[in-house]
Design an enzyme around this catalytic site. Structure first.
Site: not given
Ligand code: URA
Length: 209
Positions: A104, A203, A108, A200
């Site tokens: 990302r 992770d 922007t 996530d």
């Molecule tokens: N990416 C993720 O890993 N978890 C989310 O909740 C949103 C985007």
């Protein structure tokens, strides 16, 4: 307009519950994502074309069916998409695998490609873009653009969990792309996480924080 399929098979829903649970550790999380990806691959391949062949059983000649040889390609979006690849390959071992890496842009906030390596014949393949979490839809939309720019014509999107916002964004930008999910959740929170989601995905798959 692209269709949205939510696979509500009891095994998928059962395993997804443990995937969501914050008490589930990395090893088990990875195994469960792998298993759900296999089950989703079973569902997503329901419409693969078949052709009739003639074989001989030990008893008689028989007309029977085999896959008509449609070429498939799996395109995980780095890095969380990697967690679903092996599970899908369990069922479709001949699929080619391409990779799309996006980051990302801090100014922007738009996804920008940093790594793209694709099978040479993507225009002939039915491609399945893979990302466990369809949140804003920004990465999925960009990955699909990356593929279309290079000639892809048939694309599906497979995710574990989506937010309605992400689904709408993909439907708007790529109405030709059908979306396959294990669950559609409530919303995105202010940090861009899917609620209730699973946290996530990258992770939790790779044990990073
Ligand atoms: N990416 C993720 O890993 N978890 C989310 O909740 C949103 C985007």
């Amino acid at each position: 307009m692209g269709k949205v399929y939510v696979f509500d098979h009891p095994l998928i829903q059962h395993k997804l519950t443990f995937i969501r649970d914050k008490k589930t550790g990395t090893k088990e999380f990875r195994e469960l994502v792998d298993e759900v990806a296999t089950l989703m691959a079973f569902e997503i391949t329901r419409d693969l074309p078949l052709q009739e062949v003639t074989i001989e059983t030990p008893v008689s000649e028989a007309k029977s069916k085999v896959l008509a040889g449609k070429k498939l390609g799996l395109i995980p979006i780095l890095r969380a998409g990697l967690g679903m690849v092996d599970g899908i390959l369990n069922l479709i071992p001949a699929a080619k695998v391409g990779h799309v890496g996006l980051y990302r842009d801090p100014d922007t906030l738009k996804p920008v490609e940093y790594y793209v390596k694709l099978p040479s014949d993507i225009e002939e393949r039915e491609l399945i873009v893979i990302d466990p979490m369809l949140a804003t839809g920004g990465s999925a939309n960009e990955a699909i653009h990356v593929l279309k720019k290079r000639g892809a014509r048939q694309i599906r999107l497979m995710c574990l969990i989506a937010a309605p916002e992400g689904v709408e964004a993909v439907k708007k930008e790529h109405p030709d792309v059908d979306i396959y999910l294990a669950a559609m959740d409530e919303k995105l929170n202010e940090k861009g996480y899917i609620v209730p989601g699973l946290g996530d995905a990258g992770d939790r798959l790779f044990g990073t924080k």
